[in-house]
Design a protein around this motif. Structure first.
Motif, PDB file in Angstrom:
ATOM      1  N   ASN A 191       0.835  -1.199   0.000  1.00 39.47           N
ATOM      2  CA  ASN A 191       0.000   0.000   0.000  1.00 39.47           C
ATOM      3  C   ASN A 191       0.871   1.250   0.000  1.00 39.47           C
TER       4      ASN A 191
ATOM      5  N   GLU B 217     -11.792  -7.904   0.891  1.00 38.38           N
ATOM      6  CA  GLU B 217     -10.554  -7.350   0.341  1.00 38.38           C
ATOM      7  C   GLU B 217      -9.338  -8.154   0.782  1.00 38.38           C
TER       8      GLU B 217
ATOM      9  N   SER C 155     -15.783   2.713  -6.259  1.00 41.36           N
ATOM     10  CA  SER C 155     -14.697   3.540  -5.743  1.00 41.36           C
ATOM     11  C   SER C 155     -13.320   3.019  -6.132  1.00 41.36           C
ATOM     12  N   MET C 156     -13.247   1.843  -6.760  1.00 45.25           N
ATOM     13  CA  MET C 156     -11.967   1.230  -7.081  1.00 45.25           C
ATOM     14  C   MET C 156     -11.758   1.122  -8.588  1.00 45.25           C
ATOM     15  N   THR C 157     -10.493   1.218  -8.980  1.00 44.29           N
ATOM     16  CA  THR C 157     -10.123   1.064 -10.377  1.00 44.29           C
ATOM     17  C   THR C 157      -8.996   0.043 -10.486  1.00 44.29           C
TER      18      THR C 157
ATOM     19  N   ILE D 225      -4.453  -1.753  -7.898  1.00 40.96           N
ATOM     20  CA  ILE D 225      -5.785  -1.187  -7.674  1.00 40.96           C
ATOM     21  C   ILE D 225      -5.645   0.232  -7.156  1.00 40.96           C
ATOM     22  N   GLN D 226      -6.407   1.136  -7.741  1.00 40.31           N
ATOM     23  CA  GLN D 226      -6.404   2.532  -7.330  1.00 40.31           C
ATOM     24  C   GLN D 226      -7.741   2.849  -6.671  1.00 40.31           C
ATOM     25  N   GLU D 227      -7.686   3.388  -5.450  1.00 43.48           N
ATOM     26  CA  GLU D 227      -8.902   3.818  -4.760  1.00 43.48           C
ATOM     27  C   GLU D 227      -8.664   5.234  -4.255  1.00 43.48           C
TER      28      GLU D 227
ATOM     29  N   LEU E  18     -15.148  -4.721  -8.840  1.00 48.61           N
ATOM     30  CA  LEU E  18     -14.483  -4.212  -7.644  1.00 48.61           C
ATOM     31  C   LEU E  18     -15.344  -3.211  -6.882  1.00 48.61           C
TER      32      LEU E  18
ATOM     33  N   ARG F 190      -2.885   3.881  -3.847  1.00 41.92           N
ATOM     34  CA  ARG F 190      -2.500   2.898  -4.852  1.00 41.92           C
ATOM     35  C   ARG F 190      -1.994   1.646  -4.141  1.00 41.92           C
TER      36      ARG F 190
ATOM     37  N   ASP G 284     -13.455  -3.401 -13.398  1.00 37.31           N
ATOM     38  CA  ASP G 284     -13.716  -2.301 -12.476  1.00 37.31           C
ATOM     39  C   ASP G 284     -15.098  -2.440 -11.835  1.00 37.31           C
TER      40      ASP G 284
END
Length: 199
Positions: A48, A112, A152-154, A174-176, A149, A180, A146
């Motif tokens: 993270n 998660e 809110s997540m990419t 994953i980007q939130e 997930l 990252r 996406d």
């Protein structure tokens, strides 16, 4: 002597082909790999950005699961079991293991902390292109996952490596928001993982 040598060589080649999946296309080996998620071990590292890194080792044995989660200071073990009556998890309390029901299988599989490992069974070979020994997910496929997930997540990127007809390792980013997270997977013990529940 030469006949013996070539006989041994032929057996060795046949054995290596059986392990590596000779004669099968990569797509066939990919699809076989997706079928092996009823018994395996995977170590998942969550890196993270700007936060503490976390490791989770999942041992899956049919409908039983052992999850060992650790960070720099703590290690916690949970057990899960799916039965006809529902899904349960076990937490080690002061007086022993406590068994608690979960509302649904999806609640477990979408957690998660499992690193979304259940989604590997949803992948399609056509979602990937070959690049530097890895199967790399295409941009169009990333957009599709996406939705799985959550809003809110990419899923920024994903790649995986095959070893014969098994997944060997994978990397997903994953980007939130501004966070990252890179998730690294190392798979092993397909068909030989054993989980003994604390019952």
């Amino acid at each position: 002597m030469k006949k013996l040598f070539w006989g041994i060589a032929a057996v060795a080649v046949a054995a290596s082909c059986a392990l590596a999946g000779c004669g099968e296309s990569e797509e066939e080996r990919f699809n076989k790999a997706k079928e092996k998620f009823d018994n395996f071990t995977v170590t998942i590292d969550f890196n993270n950005q700007g936060e503490e890194n976390i490791r989770n080792q999942l041992e899956i044995d049919g409908k039983a699961c052992k999850s060992t989660q650790s960070n720099e200071s703590t290690t916690v073990t949970y057990y899960y079991k799916e039965t006809d009556g529902g899904l349960y998890y076990y937490v080690n309390k002061i007086n022993g293991w406590e068994k608690t029901p979960l509302s649904s299988v999806k609640e477990l599989l979408s957690r998660e902390m499992t690193g979304y490992v259940a989604y590997f069974q949803e992948f399609f070979y056509d979602d990937f292109v070959k690049q530097d020994g890895y199967l790399v997910m295409t941009d169009s496929a990333l957009l599709g996952y996406d939705k799985m997930l959550g809003s809110s997540m990419t899923l920024s990127s994903a790649k995986l490596k095959l070893n014969g007809s098994s997944f060997e390792n994978a990397v997903a980013v994953i980007q939130e928001g501004s966070l990252r997270t890179q998730i690294n997977y190392e798979f092993e013990k397909f068909g030989s993982t054993s989980v003994v529940l604390p019952e």
